[in-house]
Design a protein around this motif. Structure first.
Motif, PDB file in Angstrom:
ATOM      1  N   ILE A  16      -0.196  -2.020  -4.132  1.00 41.48           N
ATOM      2  CA  ILE A  16      -1.393  -2.833  -3.894  1.00 41.48           C
ATOM      3  C   ILE A  16      -2.172  -3.200  -4.841  1.00 41.48           C
ATOM      4  O   ILE A  16      -2.857  -4.263  -5.108  1.00 41.48           O
ATOM      5  CB  ILE A  16      -2.184  -2.330  -2.542  1.00 41.48           C
ATOM      6  CG1 ILE A  16      -2.947  -2.933  -2.003  1.00 41.48           C
ATOM      7  CG2 ILE A  16      -2.596  -0.875  -3.182  1.00 41.48           C
ATOM      8  CD1 ILE A  16      -2.549  -4.098  -1.139  1.00 41.48           C
ATOM      9  N   SER A  20      -8.636  -3.500  -1.424  1.00 43.50           N
ATOM     10  CA  SER A  20      -8.133  -2.443  -0.175  1.00 43.50           C
ATOM     11  C   SER A  20      -8.528  -1.062  -0.713  1.00 43.50           C
ATOM     12  O   SER A  20      -9.087  -0.975  -1.824  1.00 43.50           O
ATOM     13  CB  SER A  20      -6.351  -2.525  -0.314  1.00 43.50           C
ATOM     14  OG  SER A  20      -5.939  -1.726  -1.705  1.00 43.50           O
ATOM     15  N   GLU A  67       0.765  -1.225   0.013  1.00 43.81           N
ATOM     16  CA  GLU A  67      -0.040  -0.113  -0.093  1.00 43.81           C
ATOM     17  C   GLU A  67       0.678   1.253  -0.093  1.00 43.81           C
ATOM     18  O   GLU A  67       0.651   2.403  -0.630  1.00 43.81           O
ATOM     19  CB  GLU A  67      -1.236   0.127   1.316  1.00 43.81           C
ATOM     20  CG  GLU A  67      -2.138  -1.061   1.022  1.00 43.81           C
ATOM     21  CD  GLU A  67      -2.787  -1.065   2.232  1.00 43.81           C
ATOM     22  OE1 GLU A  67      -2.447  -0.678   3.371  1.00 43.81           O
ATOM     23  OE2 GLU A  67      -4.029  -1.651   2.241  1.00 43.81           O
ATOM     24  N   SER A  83     -12.742   2.459   2.674  1.00 42.83           N
ATOM     25  CA  SER A  83     -12.987   2.525   0.788  1.00 42.83           C
ATOM     26  C   SER A  83     -14.194   3.578   0.316  1.00 42.83           C
ATOM     27  O   SER A  83     -13.819   4.112  -0.472  1.00 42.83           O
ATOM     28  CB  SER A  83     -13.084   1.206   0.443  1.00 42.83           C
ATOM     29  OG  SER A  83     -11.944   0.507   0.645  1.00 42.83           O
TER      30      SER A  83
END
Length: 539
Positions: free
Chosen positions: A330, A359, A325, A394
């Motif tokens: 990612i 993610s 990340e 998210s």
């Protein structure tokens, strides 16, 4: 006696050499000409030959000589002015090459030279300290007030830095909003810390610019420089301690820590290996079973990423996923693992589904839906067998954009689930505005729920909410028979956890389906007795 030569030198420097030589020549030749009566002879000769205009020619020669003298004086003074201007420009260029034009402090080049010189005179008995100073919340200054305010803030910060350090050290601006200090006056660690604390306090005081008050702060990294390391390495370590100060919350100082540096170096090595590992599909898709609690039947798997490094061995997902990340990898990692999972699951019983967690960074990729569609097509995997899980982090920034993306996924036939439900701060708004098919209760509320009355109330409330919204619920983190019985009493539909099985690689999924899940109808007691044997076989 010494005054005469000095004044002569000043006179020559002011008037110039050429005019003085003309003057001296006139003084020397005048008596000779007078003695030889040349002027008188010239006069009679010119009278005798008036048609030659010798007197006019003589006057012309005299006037030209005078003009030449004045021209020589002018050119000499002009030359002197050019020499002075060139010397001024040379000194100015030398200063600019070694000093920051905005703050007047040393620049990086000059500071590195000073470090090199200081290192040559550093002995084992000496203590020398280096500080790296970085301004906090400086970028918004340029964004809100303009670059002129940013420049003014940098100048003011440099002045405050000079005021606090004083004669105890040399200060440089390395670039941007980053400064460095080398303490040269025999200070000890306590005195350096005292200066650092004063500087932290001073930098938090507001700056005035055109009627506006600008608030910033600073973080400081400190390094005790010994003779056994180079100046370049000392500066790197000070920069590392500055990074540690920022990660601890900013507006503080931190000393260099060798263990933290070792961990940082190890992290950098893992990051360097990560890109190649993703390209080679070395980070594999593993599968943790998801069961229907009421019937104890297997309905699918959650896809998890596992990496066995060729030198380090197994690396924890929490480590390499965080690195992915931070380094912007990612997205590539997630697509690689999802592609492997879809290829493997395409050969399974069509009733088995897979769930994949996206993610927050990957969810914000505008190409995500097209990328998932491409993977489904290439692997010939039915979209209705895939569930995409997203966390509240998210979607919280923009529900409108999130809804558009979730609707696009559902249009493909993919189900969507809200992961880690209960840990966010807007779960109800998420469920009300977004088209989720399922929620997953976070493991922190599920593990040992039978012995945690507070968690029981939370989970009971979540189950009532899900029932009212007609949503399926998955409880993750089931690790005991008591937890399973409690959730079954709440009519929780799906569950996963170590009580059933840990994640296994794709090659062991067939074995799990054929050998282990056939015993689930007997209940987890019989399965628990076989866990040790089955785990050893799976490994």
């Amino acid at each position: 006696m010494d005054l005469i030569p000095s004044k002569l030198r000043q006179f020559v420097a002011h008037v110039g050499v050429i005019p003085i030589l003309f003057f001296l020549s006139a003084i020397v030749t005048w008596p000779i000409l007078a003695e030889m009566e040349l002027f008188e002879r010239f006069y009679y000769y010119s009278r005798a030959h008036e048609d030659w205009d010798l007197d006019e020619l003589g006057m012309l020669v005299i006037n030209l000589s005078i003009a030449l003298i004045f021209s020589a004086i002018y050119q000499s003074r002009r030359l002197k002015k050019l020499v002075h201007e060139r010397e001024y420009q040379r000194k100015r260029a030398e200063k600019n090459a070694r000093h920051d034009p905005l703050t007047g402090l040393m620049n990086r080049r000059a500071f590195e030279t000073k470090l090199e010189v200081a290192g040559q005179h550093l002995s084992d008995a000496d203590e020398c300290f280096i500080a790296m100073v970085d301004l906090d919340k400086f970028k918004p200054v340029n964004d809100l007030y303009g670059h002129a305010a940013g420049d003014a803030t940098l100048r003011a910060a440099a002045q405050r830095l000079q005021a606090e350090v004083g004669e105890a050290g040399a200060i440089a601006r390395l670039g941007g909003d980053e400064f460095a200090v080398i303490f040269e006056r025999g200070l000890d660690a306590t005195q350096v810390e005292r200066i650092a604390r004063r500087l932290l306090h001073t930098m938090t005081q507001p700056f005035d610019h055109d009627g506006a008050q600008i608030h910033i702060g600073c973080s400081i990294g400190l390094m005790n420089w010994s003779a056994d390391i180079s100046g370049t390495e000392a500066l790197r370590r000070a920069d590392k301690s500055l990074y540690d100060a920022k990660t601890q919350g900013r507006n503080r100082f931190a000393w260099y820590d060798a263990e933290l540096d070792r961990q940082s170096h190890e992290r950098a090595e893992i990051q360097a290996d990560l890109k190649l590992a993703i390209a080679k599909d070395e980070i594999e898709a593993w599968f943790q079973p998801i069961i229907q609690i009421e019937t104890k039947t297997l309905i699918g798997f959650e896809v998890l990423a596992r990496w066995t490094h060729h030198k380090r061995g197994p690396i924890e997902p929490s480590v390499f996923i965080e690195i992915a990340e931070d380094s912007g990898q990612i997205g590539a990692l997630g697509l690689s693992v999802l592609r492997q999972a879809c290829r493997a699951a395409s050969n399974w019983d069509p009733s088995l589904t897979i769930s994949f967690n996206v993610s927050p960074l990957q969810f914000h990729d505008p190409n995500l839906v097209d990328q998932i569609k491409e993977i489904l097509t290439q692997s010939d995997f039915d979209a209705h067998r895939l569930t995409i899980e997203v966390t509240e982090s998210s979607i919280i920034s923009d529900f409108g954009v999130a809804r558009t993306k979730l609707d696009a996924l559902k249009a493909l036939g993919v189900a969507v689930a809200l992961d880690d439900f209960g840990t966010g701060y807007s779960s109800l708004a998420s469920l009300r505005q977004l088209p989720f098919d399922r929620i997953k209760i976070d493991r922190s509320f599920v593990t040992n729920i039978a012995g945690e009355p507070q968690n029981q109330k939370i989970v009971t409330g979540i189950m009532s909410l899900a029932k009212g919204l007609a949503l399926d619920v998955t409880a993750e983190g089931i690790e005991s028979r008591e937890d399973l019985d409690y959730l079954e009493g709440l009519s929780c539909s799906l569950g996963q956890g170590f009580l059933f099985e840990r994640a296994v690689p794709a090659k062991h999924v067939a074995w799990l389906v054929d050998e282990q899940w056939s015993d689930w109808a007997k209940g987890p007691t019989e399965i628990t007795e076989k866990v040790a044997v089955l785990q050893s076989k799976a490994s």
